[in-house]
Design a protein around this motif. Structure first.
Motif, PDB file in Angstrom:
ATOM      1  N   MET A  25      18.758   7.477  -7.590  1.00  0.00           N
ATOM      2  CA  MET A  25      19.042   6.055  -7.450  1.00  0.00           C
ATOM      3  C   MET A  25      18.678   5.321  -8.739  1.00  0.00           C
ATOM      4  N   GLY A  26      19.517   4.399  -9.161  1.00  0.00           N
ATOM      5  CA  GLY A  26      19.236   3.607 -10.351  1.00  0.00           C
ATOM      6  C   GLY A  26      18.066   2.664 -10.141  1.00  0.00           C
ATOM      7  N   GLU A  27      17.425   2.263 -11.254  1.00  0.00           N
ATOM      8  CA  GLU A  27      16.233   1.415 -11.158  1.00  0.00           C
ATOM      9  C   GLU A  27      16.550   0.075 -10.513  1.00  0.00           C
ATOM     10  N   ASN A  28      17.640  -0.569 -10.925  1.00  0.00           N
ATOM     11  CA  ASN A  28      18.014  -1.858 -10.340  1.00  0.00           C
ATOM     12  C   ASN A  28      18.368  -1.716  -8.866  1.00  0.00           C
ATOM     13  N   GLN A  29      19.026  -0.609  -8.530  1.00  0.00           N
ATOM     14  CA  GLN A  29      19.384  -0.373  -7.132  1.00  0.00           C
ATOM     15  C   GLN A  29      18.137  -0.158  -6.289  1.00  0.00           C
ATOM     16  N   LEU A  30      17.163   0.560  -6.835  1.00  0.00           N
ATOM     17  CA  LEU A  30      15.906   0.788  -6.113  1.00  0.00           C
ATOM     18  C   LEU A  30      15.139  -0.517  -5.943  1.00  0.00           C
ATOM     19  N   MET A  41      10.103   3.281  12.783  1.00  0.00           N
ATOM     20  CA  MET A  41       9.517   3.530  11.464  1.00  0.00           C
ATOM     21  C   MET A  41       8.723   4.825  11.450  1.00  0.00           C
ATOM     22  N   GLY A  42       8.068   5.133  12.573  1.00  0.00           N
ATOM     23  CA  GLY A  42       7.292   6.361  12.647  1.00  0.00           C
ATOM     24  C   GLY A  42       8.142   7.609  12.507  1.00  0.00           C
ATOM     25  N   PHE A  43       9.396   7.549  12.973  1.00  0.00           N
ATOM     26  CA  PHE A  43      10.277   8.722  12.935  1.00  0.00           C
ATOM     27  C   PHE A  43      11.324   8.639  11.816  1.00  0.00           C
ATOM     28  N   SER A  44      11.195   7.654  10.928  1.00  0.00           N
ATOM     29  CA  SER A  44      12.216   7.452   9.889  1.00  0.00           C
ATOM     30  C   SER A  44      12.313   8.626   8.922  1.00  0.00           C
ATOM     31  N   GLU A  45      11.173   9.173   8.542  1.00  0.00           N
ATOM     32  CA  GLU A  45      11.193  10.301   7.606  1.00  0.00           C
ATOM     33  C   GLU A  45      11.826  11.525   8.255  1.00  0.00           C
ATOM     34  N   LEU A  46      11.522  11.736   9.519  1.00  0.00           N
ATOM     35  CA  LEU A  46      12.115  12.860  10.245  1.00  0.00           C
ATOM     36  C   LEU A  46      13.629  12.701  10.342  1.00  0.00           C
ATOM     37  N   ALA A  47      14.079  11.457  10.520  1.00  0.00           N
ATOM     38  CA  ALA A  47      15.517  11.186  10.614  1.00  0.00           C
ATOM     39  C   ALA A  47      16.187  11.111   9.242  1.00  0.00           C
ATOM     40  N   LYS A  48      15.382  11.135   8.166  1.00  0.00           N
ATOM     41  CA  LYS A  48      15.890  11.049   6.794  1.00  0.00           C
ATOM     42  C   LYS A  48      16.798   9.829   6.607  1.00  0.00           C
ATOM     43  N   LEU A 100       0.820  -1.202   0.000  1.00  0.00           N
ATOM     44  CA  LEU A 100       0.000   0.000   0.000  1.00  0.00           C
ATOM     45  C   LEU A 100       0.862   1.263   0.000  1.00  0.00           C
ATOM     46  N   LEU A 101       2.039   1.165   0.592  1.00  0.00           N
ATOM     47  CA  LEU A 101       2.915   2.329   0.749  1.00  0.00           C
ATOM     48  C   LEU A 101       4.075   2.315  -0.231  1.00  0.00           C
ATOM     49  N   LEU A 102       4.046   1.399  -1.197  1.00  0.00           N
ATOM     50  CA  LEU A 102       5.174   1.206  -2.097  1.00  0.00           C
ATOM     51  C   LEU A 102       5.638   2.515  -2.730  1.00  0.00           C
ATOM     52  N   GLN A 103       4.720   3.259  -3.314  1.00  0.00           N
ATOM     53  CA  GLN A 103       5.125   4.459  -4.046  1.00  0.00           C
ATOM     54  C   GLN A 103       5.725   5.515  -3.125  1.00  0.00           C
ATOM     55  N   PHE A 104       5.190   5.624  -1.905  1.00  0.00           N
ATOM     56  CA  PHE A 104       5.694   6.634  -0.977  1.00  0.00           C
ATOM     57  C   PHE A 104       7.052   6.232  -0.408  1.00  0.00           C
ATOM     58  N   MET A 105       7.217   4.950  -0.101  1.00  0.00           N
ATOM     59  CA  MET A 105       8.487   4.486   0.443  1.00  0.00           C
ATOM     60  C   MET A 105       9.581   4.556  -0.611  1.00  0.00           C
ATOM     61  N   GLN A 106       9.275   4.145  -1.840  1.00  0.00           N
ATOM     62  CA  GLN A 106      10.281   4.218  -2.894  1.00  0.00           C
ATOM     63  C   GLN A 106      10.657   5.668  -3.204  1.00  0.00           C
ATOM     64  N   HIS A 107       9.667   6.561  -3.165  1.00  0.00           N
ATOM     65  CA  HIS A 107       9.954   7.980  -3.366  1.00  0.00           C
ATOM     66  C   HIS A 107      10.863   8.499  -2.258  1.00  0.00           C
ATOM     67  N   PHE A 108      10.575   8.095  -1.015  1.00  0.00           N
ATOM     68  CA  PHE A 108      11.400   8.510   0.117  1.00  0.00           C
ATOM     69  C   PHE A 108      12.825   7.983  -0.032  1.00  0.00           C
ATOM     70  N   TYR A 109      12.960   6.722  -0.443  1.00  0.00           N
ATOM     71  CA  TYR A 109      14.289   6.142  -0.660  1.00  0.00           C
ATOM     72  C   TYR A 109      15.064   6.957  -1.708  1.00  0.00           C
ATOM     73  N   ASN A 110      14.382   7.265  -2.803  1.00  0.00           N
ATOM     74  CA  ASN A 110      15.043   7.965  -3.909  1.00  0.00           C
ATOM     75  C   ASN A 110      15.444   9.389  -3.512  1.00  0.00           C
ATOM     76  N   VAL A 111      14.530  10.101  -2.849  1.00  0.00           N
ATOM     77  CA  VAL A 111      14.813  11.470  -2.423  1.00  0.00           C
ATOM     78  C   VAL A 111      15.973  11.498  -1.428  1.00  0.00           C
ATOM     79  N   THR A 112      15.942  10.559  -0.470  1.00  0.00           N
ATOM     80  CA  THR A 112      17.008  10.498   0.534  1.00  0.00           C
ATOM     81  C   THR A 112      18.350  10.197  -0.112  1.00  0.00           C
ATOM     82  N   PHE A 113      18.355   9.248  -1.036  1.00  0.00           N
ATOM     83  CA  PHE A 113      19.587   8.891  -1.743  1.00  0.00           C
ATOM     84  C   PHE A 113      20.108  10.078  -2.564  1.00  0.00           C
TER      85      PHE A 113
END
Length: 485
Positions: free
Chosen positions: A39-44, A93-100, A18-31
């Protein structure tokens, strides 16, 4: 009968999808912020597969902790201790975005996986030992019912207008700690397993009071006698470790059965169905914004069919539900492969795909999902049960880990033909159950042990011969004559 239910976190795969798009976006932005490059597609894909698979890997390690903890802390004590592995990662997990930091999410998912690995094994064990034999199957399915309720709750909370959005996704990850807080408040009011109290602690008075409270009557002599019989018949064996369990000839086919059933449960394609569901609905013409509501509908079907299994398991038996469930899943996988292959060229084929998804979820809910936990409790006597759950849980979570890690790559390489592999696994599991697994409903643990004796080629003597272990005619003096192998 008073009964405690643990709200297990096994709704996880559906939860993270359910959160795939938001988590992947967060991963990419943080990277990108760290390295000034996307981040590369294979790496993501690899990072996402790792995020998904850390949960079952944690479940595997949690399963390895089952026997030491339940023997040391008891069933109830282990469940109370286990809340640490739910509350702490929920906060992380609740504070992960705040901690980037997406690393925090990955580590937290491993820790919450430990919680799920413990609870998914200890809860069925605890409930199986609390339950009277005529309700053991129905009560044993109730944890799976709460898992399906967890899936449905995640689907509802994951609606975009609630928490399934860019501002609420971390909160949705964090709410997994709420059931643990509820458990900390409620579980202390429930008794420890009477079998653990009597057999392992030797405290008959406390075990008797617990049984009287659970059964709602004063006379529990018959059940206490059966526990004494089980205790005496196992004293020669002692508490079995995993290594001794693997070498125990009298438990050989029970062990093989729970290994294959747990493998079949996880390798049957249930996570792949959830993975494919949204794209199937979109292809069928369901509006993008409405897919989330269709997903909630399939979650409701899952809950409804699990409720049905609770009510029919004692009438139909465990074996029949397993055969029907795996048979339905096998047929649904084959039909879904055909439907997915032709859905772009045949206009009405996507609707067949949706039907296959619903049929598959129905089949899995009545058999493969709940019943393996029930029969794992029933196939093993007290001394072997913790080690058996360690083995079953380890197989369960390793299989889950394998699917979570490999399926995104399978989907890219094989597409819909991935389900041919799943259909073969369902068929093979069904054939094994048909040939080997007996019906265990309304049987005492000793009676089930005797049912496997012939297949294991061991001799069980009671009294002067091989008379069956009749529940109302057991004599505690006779147990001295039980031969343990």
């Amino acid at each position: 009968m008073r009964i405690y239910i643990h709200f297990c976190a096994d709704a996880d795969f559906c939860h993270v999808l359910l959160l795939l798009q938001f988590m992947q976006h967060f991963y990419n932005v943080t990277f990108t912020e760290r390295h000034a490059t996307p981040m590369g597609e294979n790496q993501l894909t690899l990072l996402w597969s790792l995020s998904v698979s850390m949960y079952p890997l944690g479940g595997f390690f949690g399963s390895l902790m089952v026997a030491p903890l339940v023997n040391k802390l008891g069933r109830k004590g282990t469940l109370l201790f286990n809340n640490i592995f739910s509350i702490v990662p929920a906060l992380m997990m609740g504070f992960s975005e705040l901690a980037k930091s997406y690393e925090i999410i990955i580590v937290a998912r491993f820790i919450v996986g430990i919680c799920a690995g413990l609870s998914s094994n200890v809860v069925p064990m605890y409930l199986g030992e609390l339950s009277p034999k005529n309700l053991r199957g129905a009560i044993g399915i109730v944890p799976q019912l709460f898992i399906t309720i967890g899936i449905l709750s995640a689907q509802i909370l994951g609606i975009r207008n609630i928490l399934g959005n860019s501002s609420g996704w971390t909160l949705l990850l964090g709410v997994t700690g709420i059931p643990a807080l509820i458990e900390l408040l409620l579980l202390p009011f429930f008794p420890e397993s009477p079998r653990y109290t009597l057999i392992q602690r030797g405290d008959e008075m406390t075990a008797k009071k617990a049984l009287q409270s659970l059964r709602g009557r004063e006379d529990v002599t018959e059940e206490l006698s059966e526990m004494h019989l089980e205790d005496r018949s196992e004293r020669a064996e002692g508490r079995l470790s995993v290594l001794s369990l693997l070498s125990q000839r009298s438990l050989r086919w029970q062990l093989v059965s729970i290994i294959l059933m747990n493998m079949g449960q996880q390798l049957s394609g249930v996570n792949a169905i959830y993975y494919y569901a949204d794209s199937i609905y979109a292809t069928a013409g369901v509006a993008q914004n409405d897919i989330q509501y269709v997903t909630v509908g399939t979650g409701a079907v899952n809950v409804f069919m699990t409720v049905a299994a609770v009510f029919i398991v004692e009438a139909s038996g465990r074996r029949l539900l397993l055969l029907i469930g795996f048979g339905i899943c096998c047929g649904a996988c084959i039909l879904l492969t055909v439907a997915l292959d032709f859905q772009k060229s045949v206009t009405w084929m996507p609707y067949i795909s949706i039907t296959c998804v619903i049929i598959y979820i129905t089949g899995h809910a009545i058999g493969p999902s709940p019943i393996p936990y029930v029969v794992t409790t029933e196939m093993f006597r007290y001394s072997a049960r913790p080690a058996a759950f360690m083995v079953a849980g380890s197989v369960h979570w390793l299989s889950n880990f394998t699917v979570g890690l490999l399926f995104p790559f399978m989907e890219k390489g094989l597409g819909p033909y991935s389900f041919v592999i799943f259909s073969f696994i369902c068929l093979a599991t069904m054939v094994y159950i048909w040939l080997v697994v007996p019906e265990t409903k309304s049987k005492t643990f000793l009676e089930i042990f005797q049912m496997f004796a012939k297949r294991n080629r061991v001799e069980i003597k009671l009294g002067d011969g091989n008379a069956p272990l009749k529940e109302n005619k057991e004599n505690l003096q006779d147990v001295e004559k039980v031969t343990a192998f």
